[in-house]
Design an enzyme around this catalytic site. Structure first.
Site, PDB file in Angstrom:
ATOM      1  N   ASP A  29      44.967   2.120 -56.480  1.00  0.00           N
ATOM      2  CA  ASP A  29      44.792   1.340 -57.715  1.00  0.00           C
ATOM      3  C   ASP A  29      46.082   1.039 -58.468  1.00  0.00           C
ATOM      4  OD1 ASP A  29      42.201   1.612 -56.924  1.00  0.00           O
ATOM      5  OD2 ASP A  29      41.569   2.856 -58.602  1.00  0.00           O
ATOM      6  N   VAL A 127      41.803   9.975 -63.423  1.00  0.00           N
ATOM      7  CA  VAL A 127      40.567   9.447 -62.839  1.00  0.00           C
ATOM      8  C   VAL A 127      40.764   9.120 -61.360  1.00  0.00           C
ATOM      9  CG1 VAL A 127      38.786   7.657 -62.975  1.00  0.00           C
ATOM     10  CG2 VAL A 127      39.799   8.560 -65.079  1.00  0.00           C
ATOM     11  N   CYS A 128      41.415   8.008 -61.091  1.00  0.00           N
ATOM     12  CA  CYS A 128      41.483   7.486 -59.722  1.00  0.00           C
ATOM     13  C   CYS A 128      42.350   8.335 -58.798  1.00  0.00           C
ATOM     14  CB  CYS A 128      41.980   6.041 -59.746  1.00  0.00           C
ATOM     15  SG  CYS A 128      40.893   4.969 -60.721  1.00  0.00           S
ATOM     16  N   LEU A 129      43.184   9.184 -59.356  1.00  0.00           N
ATOM     17  CA  LEU A 129      43.929  10.147 -58.548  1.00  0.00           C
ATOM     18  C   LEU A 129      43.193  11.483 -58.474  1.00  0.00           C
ATOM     19  CD1 LEU A 129      46.378  11.110 -56.954  1.00  0.00           C
ATOM     20  CD2 LEU A 129      47.532  11.577 -59.126  1.00  0.00           C
ATOM     21  N   PRO A 132      39.509  11.832 -56.148  1.00  0.00           N
ATOM     22  CA  PRO A 132      39.601  11.996 -54.693  1.00  0.00           C
ATOM     23  C   PRO A 132      40.364  13.246 -54.286  1.00  0.00           C
ATOM     24  CG  PRO A 132      40.990  10.179 -55.422  1.00  0.00           C
ATOM     25  CD  PRO A 132      40.133  10.566 -56.587  1.00  0.00           C
TER      26      PRO A 132
END
Length: 215
Positions: A29, A127-129, A132
């Site tokens: 992202d 969030v996006c790190l 996952p």
């Protein structure tokens, strides 16, 4: 006695440190819409270190997985051109969810690398790190979030996210540490690949420092 020869190379697949044979790079992202709300680091600092990651990965032939969110939905645009230009031949994997590990195509791409050591960076840190990373740690991967190539909506958000990932077993690193770990020894015949990235990196970093764009 002068030392001009490298030490013996440890098994590159079972080595406890990162090597070109046991690691993969994952970027998540790095899209203009994400950058606009990051305040824990400047876009210039983030890009400097993400581009360094890409150049090290390309120099040492590491598998690279790149993912975006919301592009097919028409909500966001793709990976910023500065980063994507460093990854010829790499296809972006778009998703609808904020946790890339919940996307089957993304999971399959990571699994297809055959690597258990995943050097990973993304926006936002929290969030996006983080999501996952937590899932990958739980599924037996060794994750290495790149602390100076990521950013959150605040310093608090970034810092707490790094702490949360560490508590789950992740090992934070930095971009230059990543390259140094791949290179390992100045006497190895492939060390000029590392030098070449450094010769680009430090003039760029110092110029950005003079401009007040990084600290």
């Amino acid at each position: 006695m002068a030392k001009t020869l490298p030490e013996p190379v440890r098994d590159p697949k079972s080595d406890r440190l990162l090597t070109p044979a046991n690691a993969a790079l994952v970027l998540i992202d790095y899209q203009p819409e994400q950058y606009r709300t990051v305040t824990s680091a400047t876009p210039e600092e983030i890009n400097l270190n993400v581009v360094a990651l890409c150049r090290f990965a390309r120099a040492y032939d590491l598998p690279v997985v790149v993912s975006t969110v919301g592009v097919d939905m028409g909500v966001n645009t793709g990976t910023t051109a500065e980063i994507l230009a460093e990854l010829p031949g790499v296809t972006e994997i778009d998703r609808t969810g904020v946790n890339s590990w919940e996307d089957e195509e993304f999971r399959n791409a990571v699994k297809a690398t055959g690597r258990k050591n995943i050097v990973i960076a993304g926006l936002w840190t929290e969030v996006c790190l983080t999501f996952p990373v937590l899932d990958m740690q739980a599924e037996g991967y060794n994750t290495y979030p790149v602390a100076d190539a990521v950013g959150g909506i605040s310093r608090v958000a970034h810092d707490r996210a790094m702490e949360r990932m560490q508590a789950a077993g992740a090992t934070p690193i930095t971009a230059i540490q990543f390259g140094s770990e791949l290179m390992r020894n100045w006497a190895r015949p492939d060390s000029p690949k590392f030098r070449e990235v450094l010769q680009w990196y430090f003039p760029k970093r110092f110029a950005l420092m003079k401009q007040g764009k990084i600290s």
